[in-house]
Design a protein around this motif. Structure first.
Motif, PDB file in Angstrom:
ATOM      1  N   GLN A  55       0.846  -1.187   0.000  1.00 47.69           N
ATOM      2  CA  GLN A  55       0.000   0.000   0.000  1.00 47.69           C
ATOM      3  C   GLN A  55       0.880   1.234   0.000  1.00 47.69           C
ATOM      4  O   GLN A  55       1.892   1.278   0.701  1.00 47.69           O
ATOM      5  N   TRP A  56       0.484   2.241  -0.732  1.00 48.59           N
ATOM      6  CA  TRP A  56       1.332   3.412  -0.996  1.00 48.59           C
ATOM      7  C   TRP A  56       1.797   4.118   0.278  1.00 48.59           C
ATOM      8  O   TRP A  56       2.901   4.672   0.309  1.00 48.59           O
ATOM      9  N   ASN A  57       0.986   4.102   1.337  1.00 43.53           N
ATOM     10  CA  ASN A  57       1.357   4.843   2.552  1.00 43.53           C
ATOM     11  C   ASN A  57       1.624   3.918   3.741  1.00 43.53           C
ATOM     12  O   ASN A  57       1.603   4.358   4.885  1.00 43.53           O
ATOM     13  N   LEU A 107       5.261  -6.222   6.223  1.00 41.30           N
ATOM     14  CA  LEU A 107       5.001  -6.884   4.947  1.00 41.30           C
ATOM     15  C   LEU A 107       5.199  -5.930   3.769  1.00 41.30           C
ATOM     16  O   LEU A 107       5.765  -6.307   2.734  1.00 41.30           O
ATOM     17  N   CYS A 108       4.725  -4.703   3.891  1.00 47.08           N
ATOM     18  CA  CYS A 108       4.900  -3.727   2.804  1.00 47.08           C
ATOM     19  C   CYS A 108       6.374  -3.330   2.659  1.00 47.08           C
ATOM     20  O   CYS A 108       6.901  -3.264   1.543  1.00 47.08           O
ATOM     21  N   ALA A 109       7.020  -3.062   3.800  1.00 43.77           N
ATOM     22  CA  ALA A 109       8.440  -2.702   3.752  1.00 43.77           C
ATOM     23  C   ALA A 109       9.271  -3.843   3.194  1.00 43.77           C
ATOM     24  O   ALA A 109      10.221  -3.630   2.427  1.00 43.77           O
ATOM     25  N   GLY A 159      -1.018  -2.279  14.532  1.00 45.45           N
ATOM     26  CA  GLY A 159      -1.026  -0.833  14.737  1.00 45.45           C
ATOM     27  C   GLY A 159      -1.450  -0.053  13.508  1.00 45.45           C
ATOM     28  O   GLY A 159      -1.104   1.121  13.350  1.00 45.45           O
ATOM     29  N   LEU A 160      -2.262  -0.687  12.635  1.00 45.29           N
ATOM     30  CA  LEU A 160      -2.641  -0.051  11.371  1.00 45.29           C
ATOM     31  C   LEU A 160      -4.023   0.585  11.406  1.00 45.29           C
ATOM     32  O   LEU A 160      -4.283   1.540  10.673  1.00 45.29           O
ATOM     33  N   ALA A 161      -4.926   0.023  12.208  1.00 41.27           N
ATOM     34  CA  ALA A 161      -6.295   0.537  12.276  1.00 41.27           C
ATOM     35  C   ALA A 161      -6.952   0.001  13.538  1.00 41.27           C
ATOM     36  O   ALA A 161      -6.550  -1.044  14.057  1.00 41.27           O
ATOM     37  N   ASN A 185      -2.870  -5.925   2.899  1.00 38.56           N
ATOM     38  CA  ASN A 185      -1.407  -5.817   3.026  1.00 38.56           C
ATOM     39  C   ASN A 185      -0.889  -6.233   4.400  1.00 38.56           C
ATOM     40  O   ASN A 185       0.314  -6.403   4.585  1.00 38.56           O
ATOM     41  N   SER A 186      -1.782  -6.434   5.368  1.00 41.37           N
ATOM     42  CA  SER A 186      -1.391  -6.877   6.705  1.00 41.37           C
ATOM     43  C   SER A 186      -1.409  -8.395   6.869  1.00 41.37           C
ATOM     44  O   SER A 186      -0.982  -8.910   7.908  1.00 41.37           O
TER      45      SER A 186
END
Length: 307
Positions: free
Chosen positions: A16-18, A23-25, A237-239, A276-277
């Protein structure tokens, strides 16, 4: 029947862009064995020539460019995409309609409440009337009518059936907090000649009697793979919301999606709409190994299935 996965991620794609979660990193740096993914949508065809989109992702333009089956062929201006069926009015399932504005009128199949949401709350359809235009084919799902059979001219040999399912309406819907029948559907696509059948539900809050019956009859089940655990987004810690609060049945646990899929006779069992999590994105994870042991696949962009 041919099935082409155009996008396999949940809203925001992967990475995800932000998002800078592990996982994204990891996929950005190359330290994780994982594939980038665009936002979910699939296409089906009876002959590989004329295609029906199931949902229209915000990434649709990119997805078409990476899918030779959907490239123009027979004229200077042409598209083999001849119809679009919407499962809901969620922004990550409908805004790709705007990418089709340079083409012919869109043959759109959706329920009346989805049509209403896209005419007022998120007025994509009035906007498109200034460009290509939209021909609406209502799917009569609502109130006591929880299923509706319909046909699509682009795939005359296939039979389509919409099945109302529990989930969430989008935030811009007037019934966001008071769900109505028709806010969300699953789709059954049946080939009566071969006996093959696809059950498609990228958003599924729970599996009741009707959903389970349809899934048991399918030879390919492609369903909600958004979250592995109910508290996944909170733990990362995302939502602050759980999977169930967001309208998605998590995969783990005795009543989870994995347990249900493992019990089905379907030849292909595929998770799609993966957030993405979700640790199943990591191909070396314990969760991915569990899926493999149970014969459950994880959808990826460009995946092709022939039934």
């Amino acid at each position: 029947m041919k099935i082409l996965v155009l996008g396999s991620a949940a809203g925001g794609g992967y990475p995800q862009w932000n998002c800078n979660c592990a996982l994204c990193a990891g996929v950005r740096s190359g330290s994780l064995q994982a594939r980038p993914r665009t936002q979910s949508s699939i296409a089906v065809s009876q002959d590989g020539q004329r295609w029906v989109l199931l949902n229209a992702s915000p990434d649709l333009g990119q997805q078409i460019r990476h899918s030779p089956s959907l490239h123009p062929r027979s004229a200077p201006r042409h598209t083999p995409i001849e119809a679009v069926v919407l499962m809901d009015a969620q922004i990550d399932h409908v805004t790709g309609l705007l990418s089709l504005r340079e083409g012919p009128p869109i043959e759109l199949y959706c329920t009346p409440c989805v049509f209403e949401d896209l005419s007022a709350g998120l007025p994509i359809l009035p906007t498109l009337q200034h460009y290509c235009g939209v021909r609406w084919h209502p799917l009569p799902v609502g109130d006591a009518d929880v299923t509706a059979e319909f046909h699509i001219d682009a795939a005359p040999a296939l039979r389509f059936r919409a099945l109302a399912i529990p989930s969430k309406a989008p935030p811009y819907s007037p019934h966001r907090n008071n769900p109505v029948v028709g806010d969300n559907i699953a789709l059954v696509v049946d080939d009566p000649v071969t006996g093959e059948c696809l059950f498609y539900a990228p958003g599924l809050a729970q599996i009741g009697e009707h959903e389970l019956s349809a899934m048991q009859s399918a030879t390919c089940v492609m369903v909600d793979g958004t979250f592995w655990t109910d508290d996944e987004m909170i733990a990362a810690g995302l939502a602050p919301k759980t999977a169930k609060a967001l309208g998605h049945l998590p995969q783990s646990g005795p009543q989870g999606m994995v347990t249900t899929l493992a019990s089905l006779p379907a030849r292909r069992k595929v998770l799609i709409h993966i957030n993405n999590s979700n640790p199943i994105l990591d191909e070396d994870s314990d969760q991915r190994r569990e899926l493999q042991a149970r014969g459950i696949e994880v959808a990826h962009d460009g995946m092709e299935i022939e039934l």
